[in-house]
Design an enzyme around this catalytic site. Structure first.
Site, PDB file in Angstrom:
ATOM      1  N   VAL A  63       0.809  -1.233   0.000  1.00  0.00           N
ATOM      2  CA  VAL A  63       0.000   0.000   0.000  1.00  0.00           C
ATOM      3  C   VAL A  63       0.836   1.273   0.000  1.00  0.00           C
ATOM      4  O   VAL A  63       0.316   2.351  -0.286  1.00  0.00           O
ATOM      5  CB  VAL A  63      -0.997   0.044   1.186  1.00  0.00           C
ATOM      6  CG1 VAL A  63      -2.086  -0.998   1.029  1.00  0.00           C
ATOM      7  CG2 VAL A  63      -0.294  -0.061   2.535  1.00  0.00           C
ATOM      8  N   TYR A 155       2.681   4.605  16.221  1.00  0.00           N
ATOM      9  CA  TYR A 155       1.405   3.973  15.863  1.00  0.00           C
ATOM     10  C   TYR A 155       0.241   4.912  16.180  1.00  0.00           C
ATOM     11  O   TYR A 155      -0.620   5.155  15.323  1.00  0.00           O
ATOM     12  CB  TYR A 155       1.268   2.655  16.635  1.00  0.00           C
ATOM     13  CG  TYR A 155       0.036   1.856  16.290  1.00  0.00           C
ATOM     14  CD1 TYR A 155      -0.052   1.155  15.087  1.00  0.00           C
ATOM     15  CD2 TYR A 155      -1.049   1.788  17.161  1.00  0.00           C
ATOM     16  CE1 TYR A 155      -1.178   0.417  14.769  1.00  0.00           C
ATOM     17  CE2 TYR A 155      -2.179   1.054  16.857  1.00  0.00           C
ATOM     18  CZ  TYR A 155      -2.236   0.364  15.658  1.00  0.00           C
ATOM     19  OH  TYR A 155      -3.369  -0.368  15.349  1.00  0.00           O
ATOM     20  N   LYS A 159      -2.459   6.592  13.540  1.00  0.00           N
ATOM     21  CA  LYS A 159      -3.891   6.260  13.619  1.00  0.00           C
ATOM     22  C   LYS A 159      -4.709   7.536  13.825  1.00  0.00           C
ATOM     23  O   LYS A 159      -5.793   7.691  13.273  1.00  0.00           O
ATOM     24  CB  LYS A 159      -4.149   5.225  14.716  1.00  0.00           C
ATOM     25  CG  LYS A 159      -3.605   3.832  14.359  1.00  0.00           C
ATOM     26  CD  LYS A 159      -4.314   3.247  13.134  1.00  0.00           C
ATOM     27  CE  LYS A 159      -3.754   1.895  12.713  1.00  0.00           C
ATOM     28  NZ  LYS A 159      -4.432   1.308  11.551  1.00  0.00           N
TER      29      LYS A 159
END
Ligand SMILES: NC(=O)c1ccc[n+]([C@@H]2O[C@H](COP(=O)([O-])OP(=O)(O)OC[C@H]3O[C@@H](n4cnc5c(N)ncnc54)[C@H](O)[C@@H]3O)[C@@H](O)[C@H]2O)c1
Length: 280
Positions: A63, A155, A159
């Site tokens: 991706v 992380y 997010k």
């Protein structure tokens, strides 16, 4: 949803695989993308055993490369004639004490979680518009609400960034009369291979093995085995949200709302969670 088409990135494992499986059971054609070739082949074989050969294709797609995401969506379009649901699900995790996280590690997590999601949304939106409407599912995380999770800063930051992408895009689409709907999936612990996410780190990304990191990982592992939801349950909630055109998909609803309230309290009181004195 019969004869409609779903595309799932990071679909060879965990939540992505469960969504692909659930869509297939719903009668949809499914295109699975993933960076792990062996896991992808295995996932496609398992899905075909359940769902019938012509309905599943697998495409190796990283991706972080928009050309891979385009090839995945184009392959789905060529095989099935339309796109209806696209899940920007691929995600990775790395972390440690703030200054111990290497530059390459920050960039890897940002590349996969943020730019991978952006690549998927930018590629899929025109194709869904062309189908007359559809659904974009963004896999965020409770970590996108719960600021202050120590040693998982890369992380959490990515997010939070994709929660922003999903929220702004949904508002833009609703205000412009589009028939495309965005859904933000923000789960807490789910049983999957996320604990081993660093298996997909490219060569040259240093893996942090310090004590803080190890302790954070042990706590994550404990949460996953004690409270982790089955990925199948999460997939069911995603399908419900698609049917109901609901934006937030919150498998751990109480914890998500508590995390949001904690942030609101922080903003109102000025007291940092975990400290006693304002500004500390
Ligand atoms: N498991 C949890 O507790 C949890 C909680 C909240 C959010 N999430 C999110 O759920 C999503 C799915 O993760 P999971 O828990 O199923 O983990 P998983 O490791 O089982 O699945 C993630 C998949 O993404 C693939 N992937 C990794 N890098 C990729 C890349 N560059 N391009 C394409 N595919 C790539 C992996 O090969 C794997 O198949 C992630 O976005 C993760 O952040 C997981």
């Amino acid at each position: 949803m019969v004869n409609k088409t779903a595309v799932v990135t990071g679909g060879a494992s965990g939540i992505g695989f469960a969504m692909a499986r659930r869509f297939l059971a719903e009668g949809m054609n499914v295109a699975v993308g993933d960076i792990e070739t062996d896991a992808l082949d295995d996932a496609v074989r398992r899905l075909r055993e359940e769902g019938g050969d012509p309905k599943v294709i697998g495409v190796r797609a990283d991706v972080t490369r928009i050309e891979d995401v385009t090839a995945l969506c184009d392959a789905a379009d060529a095989a099935f004639g339309r796109l209806d649901v696209v899940c920007a699900n691929a995600g990775v995790e790395t972390g440690g004490r703030f200054l111990d996280v290497a530059d390459q590690a920050w960039r890897w997590v940002m590349d996969v979680n943020y730019f991978g999601t952006l690549n998927t949304l930018r590629t899929a939106l025109p194709l869904l518009e062309r189908s007359g409407g559809g659904h974009l599912v963004v896999t965020g995380s409770l970590a996108g609400f719960a600021s202050g999770t120590p040693f998982m800063t890369p992380y959490c930051a990515t997010k939070m960034a994709i929660h922003g992408l999903a929220e702004c895009l949904e508002i833009e689409l609703r205000s412009s009369g589009s028939e495309v709907h965005v859904h933000l999936l923000a789960p807490g612990p789910v049983r999957s291979r996320m604990i081993d996410a660093e298996r997909n780190a490219p060569a040259g990304v240093p893996i942090n093995e310090d004590t803080a990191r190890r302790q954070a990982m042990e706590a994550f592992r404990a949460r996953q085995s004690a409270e982790g939801l089955p990925a199948e349950h999460v997939a069911e909630l995603v399908l419900d949200a698609i049917h109901e055109r609901r934006f937030f998909v919150l498998p751990h609803r109480d914890r998500a709302l508590a995390a949001l309230r904690r942030r609101l309290d922080w903003a109102e009181s000025g007291v940092t969670p975990g400290s006693r004195v304002p500004g500390t």
